[in-house]
Scaffold this motif. Structure first.
Motif, PDB file in Angstrom:
ATOM      1  N   LEU A 148       1.027  -1.437  -0.228  1.00 17.82           N
ATOM      2  CA  LEU A 148       0.175   0.152  -0.225  1.00 17.82           C
ATOM      3  C   LEU A 148       0.775   1.072   0.033  1.00 17.82           C
ATOM      4  CD1 LEU A 148      -2.954  -0.425   2.273  1.00 17.82           C
ATOM      5  CD2 LEU A 148      -2.963  -0.549  -0.220  1.00 17.82           C
ATOM      6  N   LEU A 149       2.181   1.134   0.337  1.00 22.04           N
ATOM      7  CA  LEU A 149       2.799   2.350   1.003  1.00 22.04           C
ATOM      8  C   LEU A 149       3.865   2.673   0.038  1.00 22.04           C
ATOM      9  CD1 LEU A 149       3.586   1.874   4.361  1.00 22.04           C
ATOM     10  CD2 LEU A 149       2.743   3.983   3.459  1.00 22.04           C
ATOM     11  N   PHE A 150       3.713   1.515  -1.326  1.00 22.65           N
ATOM     12  CA  PHE A 150       4.877   1.576  -2.465  1.00 22.65           C
ATOM     13  C   PHE A 150       4.602   1.783  -3.730  1.00 22.65           C
ATOM     14  CE2 PHE A 150       5.928  -0.812  -5.442  1.00 22.65           C
ATOM     15  CZ  PHE A 150       7.107  -0.410  -5.566  1.00 22.65           C
ATOM     16  N   LEU A 151       2.796   1.211  -3.653  1.00 22.95           N
ATOM     17  CA  LEU A 151       1.624   2.217  -4.179  1.00 22.95           C
ATOM     18  C   LEU A 151       1.828   3.476  -4.534  1.00 22.95           C
ATOM     19  CD1 LEU A 151      -0.756  -0.949  -5.235  1.00 22.95           C
ATOM     20  CD2 LEU A 151       1.800  -0.422  -7.050  1.00 22.95           C
ATOM     21  N   LEU A 152       1.371   4.368  -3.176  1.00 21.82           N
ATOM     22  CA  LEU A 152       1.190   5.049  -2.526  1.00 21.82           C
ATOM     23  C   LEU A 152       2.479   6.318  -3.003  1.00 21.82           C
ATOM     24  CD1 LEU A 152      -0.648   7.608  -1.504  1.00 21.82           C
ATOM     25  CD2 LEU A 152       0.542   7.062   0.717  1.00 21.82           C
ATOM     26  N   TYR A 169      16.498  -2.321   7.739  1.00 21.33           N
ATOM     27  CA  TYR A 169      17.027  -3.338   8.914  1.00 21.33           C
ATOM     28  C   TYR A 169      17.765  -2.453  10.483  1.00 21.33           C
ATOM     29  CZ  TYR A 169      18.746  -5.523   4.518  1.00 21.33           C
ATOM     30  OH  TYR A 169      18.612  -6.034   2.842  1.00 21.33           O
ATOM     31  N   LEU A 170      18.745  -2.930  10.780  1.00 24.54           N
ATOM     32  CA  LEU A 170      18.818  -3.047  12.272  1.00 24.54           C
ATOM     33  C   LEU A 170      19.337  -1.425  12.710  1.00 24.54           C
ATOM     34  CD1 LEU A 170      19.588  -4.332  14.609  1.00 24.54           C
ATOM     35  CD2 LEU A 170      22.137  -3.827  13.959  1.00 24.54           C
ATOM     36  N   ASP A 171      19.939  -0.566  11.653  1.00 24.84           N
ATOM     37  CA  ASP A 171      19.709   1.196  12.745  1.00 24.84           C
ATOM     38  C   ASP A 171      18.415   1.583  11.365  1.00 24.84           C
ATOM     39  OD1 ASP A 171      19.997   2.748  13.808  1.00 24.84           O
ATOM     40  OD2 ASP A 171      22.293   3.574  13.057  1.00 24.84           O
ATOM     41  N   ARG A 172      17.368   0.679  10.634  1.00 27.94           N
ATOM     42  CA  ARG A 172      16.435   1.648  10.147  1.00 27.94           C
ATOM     43  C   ARG A 172      15.386   2.600  10.672  1.00 27.94           C
ATOM     44  NH1 ARG A 172      14.827  -3.646  12.009  1.00 27.94           N
ATOM     45  NH2 ARG A 172      12.470  -3.374  13.412  1.00 27.94           N
ATOM     46  N   GLU A 173      14.993   2.758  12.191  1.00 30.31           N
ATOM     47  CA  GLU A 173      14.704   3.470  12.428  1.00 30.31           C
ATOM     48  C   GLU A 173      14.958   5.155  12.819  1.00 30.31           C
ATOM     49  OE1 GLU A 173      12.688   2.900  16.595  1.00 30.31           O
ATOM     50  OE2 GLU A 173      11.748   1.512  15.512  1.00 30.31           O
ATOM     51  N   LYS A 174      16.779   5.255  13.567  1.00 33.73           N
ATOM     52  CA  LYS A 174      17.368   6.060  13.107  1.00 33.73           C
ATOM     53  C   LYS A 174      18.067   6.096  11.819  1.00 33.73           C
ATOM     54  CE  LYS A 174      21.653   7.673  14.320  1.00 33.73           C
ATOM     55  NZ  LYS A 174      23.216   7.374  15.387  1.00 33.73           N
ATOM     56  N   ALA A 175      17.570   5.816  10.278  1.00 28.00           N
ATOM     57  CA  ALA A 175      17.737   6.431   9.087  1.00 28.00           C
ATOM     58  C   ALA A 175      16.550   7.017   7.883  1.00 28.00           C
ATOM     59  CB  ALA A 175      18.103   4.836   8.641  1.00 28.00           C
ATOM     60  N   ALA A 176      15.398   6.274   9.207  1.00 24.39           N
ATOM     61  CA  ALA A 176      14.277   7.124   8.964  1.00 24.39           C
ATOM     62  C   ALA A 176      14.329   8.553   9.010  1.00 24.39           C
ATOM     63  CB  ALA A 176      12.879   6.354   8.997  1.00 24.39           C
ATOM     64  N   PHE A 177      14.510   8.793  10.763  1.00 30.79           N
ATOM     65  CA  PHE A 177      14.077  10.051  11.076  1.00 30.79           C
ATOM     66  C   PHE A 177      15.492  11.142  10.615  1.00 30.79           C
ATOM     67  CE2 PHE A 177      11.885   7.502  14.442  1.00 30.79           C
ATOM     68  CZ  PHE A 177      10.572   8.693  14.704  1.00 30.79           C
ATOM     69  N   HIS A 178      16.413  10.753   9.927  1.00 31.65           N
ATOM     70  CA  HIS A 178      17.805  11.345   9.330  1.00 31.65           C
ATOM     71  C   HIS A 178      16.661  11.780   7.866  1.00 31.65           C
ATOM     72  CE1 HIS A 178      20.887  10.591  12.470  1.00 31.65           C
ATOM     73  NE2 HIS A 178      20.711  11.430  11.417  1.00 31.65           N
ATOM     74  N   GLU A 236       4.692   5.270  -5.620  1.00 36.72           N
ATOM     75  CA  GLU A 236       5.299   5.375  -7.194  1.00 36.72           C
ATOM     76  C   GLU A 236       4.244   6.815  -8.138  1.00 36.72           C
ATOM     77  OE1 GLU A 236       3.999   2.686 -11.250  1.00 36.72           O
ATOM     78  OE2 GLU A 236       3.422   2.285  -9.801  1.00 36.72           O
ATOM     79  N   ILE A 237       2.775   7.034  -6.753  1.00 36.42           N
ATOM     80  CA  ILE A 237       1.816   7.862  -7.265  1.00 36.42           C
ATOM     81  C   ILE A 237       2.048   9.415  -7.292  1.00 36.42           C
ATOM     82  CG2 ILE A 237      -0.544   9.657  -6.970  1.00 36.42           C
ATOM     83  CD1 ILE A 237      -1.221   7.113  -6.609  1.00 36.42           C
ATOM     84  N   GLY A 238       3.573   9.532  -5.837  1.00 37.50           N
ATOM     85  CA  GLY A 238       3.793  10.608  -5.874  1.00 37.50           C
ATOM     86  C   GLY A 238       5.242  10.988  -6.832  1.00 37.50           C
ATOM     87  N   MET A 239       5.630  10.100  -7.464  1.00 37.30           N
ATOM     88  CA  MET A 239       6.852  10.201  -8.055  1.00 37.30           C
ATOM     89  C   MET A 239       6.400  10.151  -9.245  1.00 37.30           C
ATOM     90  SD  MET A 239       9.446   6.833  -6.460  1.00 37.30           S
ATOM     91  CE  MET A 239       8.599   6.019  -7.192  1.00 37.30           C
ATOM     92  N   LEU A 253       7.585  11.959   0.683  1.00 38.21           N
ATOM     93  CA  LEU A 253       8.176  11.843   1.777  1.00 38.21           C
ATOM     94  C   LEU A 253       7.911  10.613   2.876  1.00 38.21           C
ATOM     95  CD1 LEU A 253       9.119  16.078   3.038  1.00 38.21           C
ATOM     96  CD2 LEU A 253      10.367  13.649   1.686  1.00 38.21           C
ATOM     97  N   ILE A 254       5.894  10.298   3.277  1.00 34.31           N
ATOM     98  CA  ILE A 254       5.652   9.943   4.286  1.00 34.31           C
ATOM     99  C   ILE A 254       5.608   8.410   4.359  1.00 34.31           C
ATOM    100  CG2 ILE A 254       3.318   9.710   5.387  1.00 34.31           C
ATOM    101  CD1 ILE A 254       4.154  12.148   6.062  1.00 34.31           C
ATOM    102  N   PRO A 255       5.736   7.713   2.745  1.00 34.94           N
ATOM    103  CA  PRO A 255       5.378   6.384   2.530  1.00 34.94           C
ATOM    104  C   PRO A 255       7.126   6.158   2.828  1.00 34.94           C
ATOM    105  CG  PRO A 255       4.669   7.408   0.014  1.00 34.94           C
ATOM    106  CD  PRO A 255       4.898   8.308   1.455  1.00 34.94           C
ATOM    107  N   MET A 256       8.033   7.251   2.037  1.00 32.89           N
ATOM    108  CA  MET A 256       9.123   7.201   1.923  1.00 32.89           C
ATOM    109  C   MET A 256       9.867   6.647   4.432  1.00 32.89           C
ATOM    110  SD  MET A 256      11.445   5.366  -0.009  1.00 32.89           S
ATOM    111  CE  MET A 256      13.105   6.271   0.814  1.00 32.89           C
ATOM    112  N   PHE A 257       9.090   7.535   4.668  1.00 35.63           N
ATOM    113  CA  PHE A 257       9.604   7.184   5.363  1.00 35.63           C
ATOM    114  C   PHE A 257       8.801   6.143   6.557  1.00 35.63           C
ATOM    115  CE2 PHE A 257       8.505   7.975  10.459  1.00 35.63           C
ATOM    116  CZ  PHE A 257       9.377   8.175  10.943  1.00 35.63           C
TER     117      PHE A 257
END
Length: 501
Positions: free
Chosen positions: A124-128, A165-174, A130-133, A153-157
């Protein structure tokens, strides 16, 4: 006028999202198949539009314009100011980006076969996303562009933060922090332009700004241009605004990095060309030398750092930084060869980086590591995957006959025409590119096997097909560059005319 094909192209993933809502979460294979099939209509429509354009059909026939929001009724020369219309359109540049987006979305959906948890929410987020891109590259006014820009921005977050992977939340907030700052700067520029001109239409803005009696002074135009370059420079990214991208490339799932590296970074390049160069051609002359310097910094910094990395995903992340420097170099040259090279690099790197990260996903799934210190002997264990990895590396280092060579050659041709000394310095980056890619390739495919990882399965048919398609596009552009140069001819001529060239 007012054909609905662009709207159908952009919003076609909504049909897949609607179907996904009715599929039980436990039916993961059905969800994956539906998510993949939902990306196909956009590919078909983008292909049809691109072919029609190549056959000589006027892209004006693709455009759409509908009344949307009216904020004021002040009339000057018979036109209502402060109105925002729903406007979509395309030229050779945007059609090339739309087709690139549609192709990579289909292949990234195929690569998503390795997603194991919350598959329904993922697609669902993947297709959203794609719409933005797709919307970004078809929008014909700044407000609509910004809306689609924000949609990405939101679906990518969440795609980074939940499925990484392991440090995914930190990467998402960056990711959210840096891109949020870029969005805020972009919004300020859009509001200022809208307030001072009464329109957000890109074509009208270009005409108003470039008139001698325009309301925007040269100094103000330069300030707006610098703000735009900063906003899109964060997205590209330009050093030193690159640290967030390193985290995303390493921590996000490879299928999402295919889109991030292949498309989302290119929104930065697209924005610089479409809005920076398109709206402020005179002011762009003032910053051309700065762009060349920044491009050289990106090129050399990324290459040097890639040369000392051990994590293959981090090597590719620094490689992307380095290759985006070539885009800046081409734009800074401000001549036909340079601009053509910058646009070629935008498209070419999209295919090459997607291919590399598709193979990274395969390695991560089979071997549970992408650290080149732990890999080795993959040419014997997975000969097909290793062969395609070699092809991807050759394309990335600019081997003649592949798309990377054409884009690098044109960008540096433009640079040598105006700044031969800087061109000679930049050539060092191309040598370093070959060094770090061949180092990684030798370690992974032909190096001594560092640890026991059994007998991993080679590429399966549903993995071989996407990889082959990407290689096909890379070779096609490299062998016959006119397949891309011809649709870009008119947009580049328009840009050069705006510059007085």
């Amino acid at each position: 006028m007012n054909s609905i094909i662009l709207s159908a192209l952009i919003f076609s993933p909504l049909l897949g999202m609607a179907v996904l809502l009715f599929i039980p979460r436990v039916q993961e294979n059905t969800i994956k198949l539906t998510g993949f099939l939902a990306t196909l209509p956009a590919l078909v429509l983008a292909g049809v539009l691109f072919i029609q354009y190549m056959l000589g059909i006027d892209p004006v026939s693709f455009s759409e314009k509908y009344s949307w929001i009216a904020l004021g009724a002040v009339k000057i020369t018979g036109q209502t100011l402060f109105t925002i219309d729903y406007e979509l359109g395309a030229d050779g540049f945007s059609l090339s980006m739309l087709l690139l987006t549609a192709i990579l979305a289909v292949l990234a959906a195929a690569a998503s076969v390795h997603i194991k948890q919350s598959v329904k929410a993922y697609f669902l987020l993947f297709l959203l996303l794609e719409i933005g891109m797709l919307g970004v590259f078809a929008a014909q006014n700044l407000i609509l562009f910004f809306i689609f820009f924000e949609v990405t921005l939101i679906p990518m977050f969440f795609l980074i933060g939940k499925w990484g992977y392991l440090d995914r939340e930190k990467a998402a907030f960056h990711y959210l922090l840096y891109n949020g700052v870029g969005s805020a700067i972009l919004l300020i520029v859009i509001i200022l332009l809208f307030a001072m001109t009464g329109t957000s239409n890109i074509s009208k803005l270009a005409a108003l700004i470039q008139t001698s009696d325009g309301a925007l002074s040269q100094g103000f135009q330069l300030g707006l241009l610098l703000a735009l370059l900063l906003a899109f420079g964060i997205k590209l990214p330009i050093v030193p605004f690159h640290t967030w991208m390193l985290k995303v490339h390493v921590e996000a799932p490879p299928s999402i990095v295919m889109l991030h590296s292949g498309i989302l970074l290119k929104i930065g390049a697209y924005g610089m060309i479409r809005f920076g160069l398109g709206l402020f051609p005179e002011a762009f002359h003032s910053v051309s030398y700065l762009l060349i310097i920044l491009g050289l910094v990106n090129l050399l910094y990324g290459a040097f750092l890639a040369l000392i990395q051990h994590e293959f995903k981090r090597i590719l992340a620094y490689s992307s930084i380095s290759h985006m420097g070539i885009v800046l170099i081409g734009l800074g040259a401000l001549n036909e060869a340079g601009i053509q090279g910058a646009i070629f690099q935008t498209v070419s790197h999209g295919f090459i980086s997607a291919l590399l990260f598709f193979l990274v996903g395969v390695m991560a799934n089979r071997l549970q590591t992408t650290d080149i210190r732990e890999l080795g002997g993959l040419a014997k264990a997975m000969p097909i995957a290793s062969g395609f990895l070699m092809a991807a590396a050759m394309a990335s280092l600019g081997l003649p006959g592949m798309s990377g060579f054409v884009s690098e050659f044109m960008s540096f041709l433009g640079l040598f025409h105006v700044q031969p000394e800087l061109g000679a310095i930049g050539a060092l980056g191309l040598i370093l590119t070959a060094a770090y890619l061949l180092r990684a390739l030798l370690a992974i495919s032909f190096g001594q096997k560092k640890r026991e990882y059994g007998s991993p399965a080679d590429l399966k048919w549903y993995e071989t097909v996407p990889v082959f398609v990407l290689v096909l596009f890379i070779v096609a552009i490299g062998v016959y560059p006119n397949i891309l140069a011809w649709p870009l001819q008119l947009p580049i001529e328009t840009i050069l005319q705006g510059m007085g060239g």
